[in-house]
Design an enzyme around this catalytic site. Structure first.
Site, PDB file in Angstrom:
ATOM      1  N   LYS A  14     -22.363  45.133  64.494  1.00 13.74           N
ATOM      2  CA  LYS A  14     -23.821  45.251  64.493  1.00 13.74           C
ATOM      3  C   LYS A  14     -24.499  43.889  64.344  1.00 13.74           C
ATOM      4  O   LYS A  14     -25.496  43.608  65.015  1.00 13.74           O
ATOM      5  CB  LYS A  14     -24.220  46.178  63.337  1.00 13.74           C
ATOM      6  CG  LYS A  14     -25.661  46.584  63.333  1.00 13.74           C
ATOM      7  CD  LYS A  14     -25.842  47.780  62.420  1.00 13.74           C
ATOM      8  CE  LYS A  14     -25.661  47.416  60.949  1.00 13.74           C
ATOM      9  NZ  LYS A  14     -26.920  47.098  60.277  1.00 13.74           N
ATOM     10  N   ARG A  89     -32.495  54.411  55.518  1.00 16.49           N
ATOM     11  CA  ARG A  89     -31.166  54.835  55.073  1.00 16.49           C
ATOM     12  C   ARG A  89     -31.143  56.310  54.688  1.00 16.49           C
ATOM     13  O   ARG A  89     -30.073  56.874  54.478  1.00 16.49           O
ATOM     14  CB  ARG A  89     -30.729  54.019  53.851  1.00 16.49           C
ATOM     15  CG  ARG A  89     -30.355  52.596  54.183  1.00 16.49           C
ATOM     16  CD  ARG A  89     -29.581  51.981  53.036  1.00 16.49           C
ATOM     17  NE  ARG A  89     -29.558  50.534  53.108  1.00 16.49           N
ATOM     18  CZ  ARG A  89     -28.711  49.833  53.849  1.00 16.49           C
ATOM     19  NH1 ARG A  89     -27.808  50.456  54.558  1.00 16.49           N
ATOM     20  NH2 ARG A  89     -28.771  48.529  53.867  1.00 16.49           N
ATOM     21  N   ARG A 128      -9.557  41.192  57.684  1.00 15.37           N
ATOM     22  CA  ARG A 128     -10.588  40.143  57.678  1.00 15.37           C
ATOM     23  C   ARG A 128     -10.324  39.121  56.571  1.00 15.37           C
ATOM     24  O   ARG A 128      -9.972  39.454  55.456  1.00 15.37           O
ATOM     25  CB  ARG A 128     -11.960  40.791  57.463  1.00 15.37           C
ATOM     26  CG  ARG A 128     -13.100  39.788  57.500  1.00 15.37           C
ATOM     27  CD  ARG A 128     -14.393  40.450  57.838  1.00 15.37           C
ATOM     28  NE  ARG A 128     -14.942  41.224  56.722  1.00 15.37           N
ATOM     29  CZ  ARG A 128     -16.106  41.862  56.778  1.00 15.37           C
ATOM     30  NH1 ARG A 128     -16.815  41.853  57.883  1.00 15.37           N
ATOM     31  NH2 ARG A 128     -16.535  42.535  55.737  1.00 15.37           N
ATOM     32  N   ARG A 161     -11.700  39.256  50.792  1.00 13.73           N
ATOM     33  CA  ARG A 161     -12.695  39.750  49.838  1.00 13.73           C
ATOM     34  C   ARG A 161     -12.238  41.043  49.180  1.00 13.73           C
ATOM     35  O   ARG A 161     -11.660  41.904  49.820  1.00 13.73           O
ATOM     36  CB  ARG A 161     -14.043  39.971  50.528  1.00 13.73           C
ATOM     37  CG  ARG A 161     -14.777  38.684  50.784  1.00 13.73           C
ATOM     38  CD  ARG A 161     -16.251  38.914  51.015  1.00 13.73           C
ATOM     39  NE  ARG A 161     -16.561  40.263  51.461  1.00 13.73           N
ATOM     40  CZ  ARG A 161     -17.567  40.546  52.290  1.00 13.73           C
ATOM     41  NH1 ARG A 161     -18.311  39.591  52.760  1.00 13.73           N
ATOM     42  NH2 ARG A 161     -17.816  41.782  52.624  1.00 13.73           N
ATOM     43  N   ARG A 172     -16.650  52.938  51.190  1.00 10.58           N
ATOM     44  CA  ARG A 172     -17.897  52.425  51.779  1.00 10.58           C
ATOM     45  C   ARG A 172     -18.225  53.161  53.068  1.00 10.58           C
ATOM     46  O   ARG A 172     -19.378  53.509  53.331  1.00 10.58           O
ATOM     47  CB  ARG A 172     -17.734  50.935  52.118  1.00 10.58           C
ATOM     48  CG  ARG A 172     -18.274  49.992  51.077  1.00 10.58           C
ATOM     49  CD  ARG A 172     -17.659  48.616  51.228  1.00 10.58           C
ATOM     50  NE  ARG A 172     -18.257  47.828  52.304  1.00 10.58           N
ATOM     51  CZ  ARG A 172     -17.679  46.744  52.843  1.00 10.58           C
ATOM     52  NH1 ARG A 172     -16.508  46.335  52.425  1.00 10.58           N
ATOM     53  NH2 ARG A 172     -18.284  46.070  53.779  1.00 10.58           N
TER      54      ARG A 172
END
Ligand SMILES: [Zn+2]
Length: 217
Positions: A14, A89, A128, A161, A172
Site C-alpha cells: 500500500k 477504520r 523482512r 523487528r 495484526r
C-alpha cells in the site's frame, strides 16, 4: 473527481502505491498520523485538544479524529482530490465521512483495496529485515542486501523487528480483517469499492490503478 480511500493489509504494498498515486496524480496524501502531527504543530483547536489527550496517554476519541479529517479535507489542497490512508477504520467513522462529504463538497468517490493472500503477506513480513538507521527495508529471500545483515544504503546493521514475527503478525492481520471487513461491505453497498490484486507486481498494479483513476479524473 479523485477523492480516494486506500485500503490494504500490512505487507500488501500500500505504501509504495500511495506514493506512486500522489506523485502521478498530484494529490495530497492524508494519513491520520501526519494529520495529527500537523494539527498539533499548527495549534488548531482540535489539534490542541488531541495533544492534551495524547499527553495524558489516552486514546483520541472518534469525534476528534473525525473533526480533524473534516478540517484537513476542507483545506485548499484537497479541492481537486485527495488520497485518504488509514481512515476510516470503523463503520461509525465511515458514516461520519459520508455525512461530511456533501457538507464540504468533497465526497469520497473511489475506494481502492489492495489484497494479497495471507500466506504471502506472512512470508513477506516474516522475512523482512529493516535498517534502524535509515529505514531501508529488505527481505531475506526476495530482496537481499549485498552483504548479509548489512544495509546497502548506509552500512547499518539490519534487524528483524519484534512485531514482524509470524505469531504477532497473524494477530495484526486478524485485527485488520475484523475491522475492515465491515468497511468492505459498506463501500460495496455504496458502489464505490474497487478491488485490486496485489500479486500482479508493483508496476502492473500501479498501471491497473491508473486506469481506474483516469476514468474518474
Ligand atoms: Zn540503512
Amino acid at each position: 473527481m479523485l477523492n480516494i480511500i486506500l485500503m490494504g493489509p500490512p505487507g500488501a504494498g500500500k505504501g509504495t502505491q500511495a506514493k506512486r498515486i500522489i506523485d502521478g496524480f498530484n494529490l495530497p496524501h492524508i494519513s491520520t498520523g501526519d494529520m495529527f502531527r500537523e494539527a498539533i504543530a499548527a495549534g488548531t483547536p482540535l489539534g490542541l485538544e488531541a495533544k492534551a489527550i495524547i499527553e495524558r496517554g489516552d486514546l483520541v476519541p472518534d469525534e476528534i479524529t473525525i473533526g480533524l479529517v473534516k478540517e484537513r479535507l476542507s483545506k485548499d489542497d484537497c479541492k481537486d482530490g485527495y488520497l485518504l490512508d488509514g481512515f476510516p477504520r470503523t463503520i461509525p467513522q465511515a458514516e461520519a465521512l459520508k455525512a461530511m462529504g456533501p457538507e464540504i463538497g468533497r465526497p469520497v468517490n473511489l475506494v481502492i483495496d489492495i489484497t494479497v493472500p495471507d500466506e504471502v503477506l506472512i512470508e513477506r513480513i516474516a522475512g523482512r529485515r529493516v535498517c534502524p538507521k535509515c529505514g531501508a527495508s529488505y527481505h531475506v529471500k526476495n530482496m537481499k542486501p549485498k552483504a548479509e545483515g548489512v544495509c546497502d544504503r548506509c552500512g547499518g546493521e539490519l534487524v528483524h523487528r519484534k512485531d514482524d514475527n509470524e505469531e504477532s503478525f497473524i494477530v495484526r492481520l486478524e485485527n485488520y480483517y475484523t475491522s475492515t471487513q465491515p468497511l468492505v461491505d459498506f463501500y460495496k453497498k455504496e458502489g464505490l469499492y474497487h478491488h485490486f490484486d496485489g500479486m500482479v507486481g508493483y508496476e502492473p498494479l500501479y498501471e491497473a490503478i491508473c486506469e481506474l483513476l483516469k476514468e474518474h479524473r
